[in-house]
Design an enzyme around this catalytic site. Structure first.
Site, short mmCIF file in Angstrom:
data_model
loop_
_atom_site.label_atom_id
_atom_site.label_comp_id
_atom_site.label_asym_id
_atom_site.label_seq_id
_atom_site.Cartn_x
_atom_site.Cartn_y
_atom_site.Cartn_z
N ARG A 4 -1.33 -1.65 -7.54
CA ARG A 4 -1.22 -2.75 -6.02
C ARG A 4 -2.03 -3.55 -6.50
O ARG A 4 -2.04 -4.75 -6.94
CB ARG A 4 -2.08 -2.04 -5.16
CG ARG A 4 -2.22 -3.29 -4.00
CD ARG A 4 -2.22 -2.25 -3.04
NE ARG A 4 -3.62 -3.03 -1.84
CZ ARG A 4 -2.55 -3.88 -0.72
NH1 ARG A 4 -1.52 -4.39 -0.54
NH2 ARG A 4 -3.85 -4.69 0.40
N TYR A 28 -8.08 -11.12 -9.39
CA TYR A 28 -8.12 -12.14 -10.31
C TYR A 28 -9.15 -11.85 -11.46
O TYR A 28 -9.08 -12.49 -12.09
CB TYR A 28 -7.60 -13.46 -10.42
CG TYR A 28 -8.47 -13.93 -8.96
CD1 TYR A 28 -9.50 -14.72 -9.81
CD2 TYR A 28 -9.14 -14.02 -8.04
CE1 TYR A 28 -10.14 -16.02 -9.44
CE2 TYR A 28 -10.15 -14.00 -7.63
CZ TYR A 28 -10.65 -15.43 -8.34
OH TYR A 28 -12.13 -16.32 -7.33
N HIS A 46 -2.95 2.80 -6.18
CA HIS A 46 -3.76 1.38 -5.49
C HIS A 46 -4.06 0.72 -7.06
O HIS A 46 -4.18 -0.69 -6.91
CB HIS A 46 -4.72 1.73 -5.22
CG HIS A 46 -5.75 0.70 -4.86
ND1 HIS A 46 -5.24 0.46 -3.15
CD2 HIS A 46 -7.01 -0.23 -5.58
CE1 HIS A 46 -6.35 -0.91 -3.20
NE2 HIS A 46 -7.53 -0.77 -4.68
N ARG A 87 0.74 -1.04 -0.40
CA ARG A 87 0.21 -0.09 -0.16
C ARG A 87 1.09 1.23 0.04
O ARG A 87 2.07 1.43 -0.08
CB ARG A 87 -1.27 -0.22 1.42
CG ARG A 87 -1.85 -1.12 1.66
CD ARG A 87 -2.86 -0.89 2.82
NE ARG A 87 -4.41 -1.52 2.64
CZ ARG A 87 -3.71 -3.62 3.04
NH1 ARG A 87 -2.35 -3.44 3.47
NH2 ARG A 87 -4.65 -4.29 2.94
N HIS A 129 -4.44 -9.10 2.89
CA HIS A 129 -6.15 -8.77 2.49
C HIS A 129 -7.00 -10.54 4.01
O HIS A 129 -6.48 -10.95 4.39
CB HIS A 129 -6.30 -9.87 1.48
CG HIS A 129 -6.70 -8.61 -0.05
ND1 HIS A 129 -6.64 -8.87 -0.96
CD2 HIS A 129 -6.21 -7.25 0.54
CE1 HIS A 129 -5.99 -7.70 -2.08
NE2 HIS A 129 -6.73 -6.28 -1.09
N LYS A 142 -2.11 -3.30 8.04
CA LYS A 142 -3.74 -2.31 8.78
C LYS A 142 -3.67 -3.47 9.68
O LYS A 142 -4.39 -4.95 9.57
CB LYS A 142 -5.43 -2.16 7.79
CG LYS A 142 -4.71 -1.62 6.67
CD LYS A 142 -5.95 -1.87 5.91
CE LYS A 142 -5.88 -0.68 4.73
NZ LYS A 142 -8.00 -0.82 3.93
#
Length: 348
Positions: free
Chosen positions: A295, A328, A292, A197, A318, A221
């Protein structure tokens, strides 16, 4: 990522929350204290921004609150708000003015603000301080699927070439580019080569990098610290930048940030967003590329190589596999293309 940076970022967000609370009704303080142990400072900051516009809406758009300020609204006043007024608030968010500026919200932004209200009303209803939670009667806006925007392989190459050479930059941009070439290239290589990130990127310190394992520490996070790994290509870009960084004149020896601005301070998130936009607009002007999106590009490429969505989820950090799926989902195009030659109309 520097723990000091992580703490400072949370402290800054906490300070902003306190400033915003000055414009909110007195009882909101209880809500922020009540959710502190279940939320991050950034989440609570977003709550504060959302509640500020909600109470502004009440005082400017609803008859029962006309002539009042948010500070004059009491907890019991929440009982006078019905579901239709919450729905009208979502409609109001489409375009509105606040403090002389015009704001727009799409369905995703509206959904987040309704989630804030659900948490807000739900907190006081659970505490039996209001009679009902009308927000539960309001459906979340339907989120429409968006096309996945990412760079193709040739565009990745062009983007890195652009950062390395600056060949299509304006004369003014080239003047700055001479001072930021290795830094910009290293940042883009790191984003494209690891999928971190942008906040994790700017939070890196020099000591977070370990070339003996081609890895670096980040705080993800939720505060978990993990080690991520990078390729030899990324390692070469980082080593070149660190050599140039070591030659920066009059650099404060106490400045440990990996990526520096021209002011010799830790580069900001906004600055990284701007440099990604600057180079990508020259490479692929029809795509709105952000950190992003880089990413997402990494996530898509990693899935192509591994065919394992759980690997992608783990590397990207995630917690929910559904979050990873967007990286994907575009693979269906590749599958359809491959399927074209699978069915033979006539045997050879």
């Amino acid at each position: 990522m520097s723990e000091k940076y992580y703490v400072e970022r949370n402290d800054n967000n906490t300070t902003l929350i306190r400033e915003l609370k000055q414009d909110l009704p007195y009882f909101c303080s209880e809500f922020f204290v009540g959710v502190e142990n279940q939320t991050t400072p950034l989440t609570r900051l977003n709550y504060a921004y959302d509640l500020r516009i909600f109470f502004h809406y009440l005082c400017t758009q609803l008859p029962q609150f006309q002539g009042r300020t948010p500070k004059q609204i009491s907890l019991m006043d929440l009982n006078t708000i019905d579901a239709t007024q919450i729905e009208n608030f979502l409609d109001y968010l489409t375009v509105y003015e606040f403090n002389g500026k015009t704001y727009h919200n799409n369905e995703k932004a509206k959904s987040r603000k309704l989630s804030t209200l659900r948490s807000f009303f739900g907190y006081y209803f659970k505490k039996e301080k209001i009679d009902k939670n009308v927000t539960e009667k309001v459906d979340l806006p339907k989120l429409h699927e968006k096309n996945i925007v990412r760079l193709e392989v040739n565009e990745m190459v062009d983007l890195l070439d652009m950062a390395e050479t600056g060949y299509a930059l304006s004369p003014t941009q080239q003047a700055f580019h001479r001072h930021t070439e290795s830094r910009d290239y290293a940042i883009l290589a790191l984003l494209l080569g690891t999928g971190i990130r942008v906040s994790e990127c700017v939070g890196l310190d020099v000591d977070d990098i370990d070339f003996s394992i081609n890895g670096f520490k980040v705080i993800r996070k939720g505060g978990a610290q993990v080690v991520l790994y990078f390729s030899d290509e990324v390692a070469t870009a980082l080593q070149k930048y660190l050599e140039d960084r070591a030659r920066i004149p009059e650099l404060d020896p106490n400045e440990h940030a990996l990526f520096l601005s021209l002011q010799k301070k830790r580069i900001s998130t906004r600055a990284v967003q701007n440099l990604v936009k600057k180079y990508s607009k020259l490479v692929t002007p029809l795509k709105n590329i952000s950190p992003h999106k880089l990413r997402s590009t990494y996530g898509t490429n990693l899935y192509r190589e591994t065919q394992d969505i759980y690997v992608v989820a783990d590397v990207l950090g995630h917690k929910d596999i559904n979050t990873t799926k967007k990286h994907y989902a575009a693979m269906s195009e590749d599958i359809r293309r491959a399927a074209a030659n699978k069915v033979k109309l006539r045997s050879e």
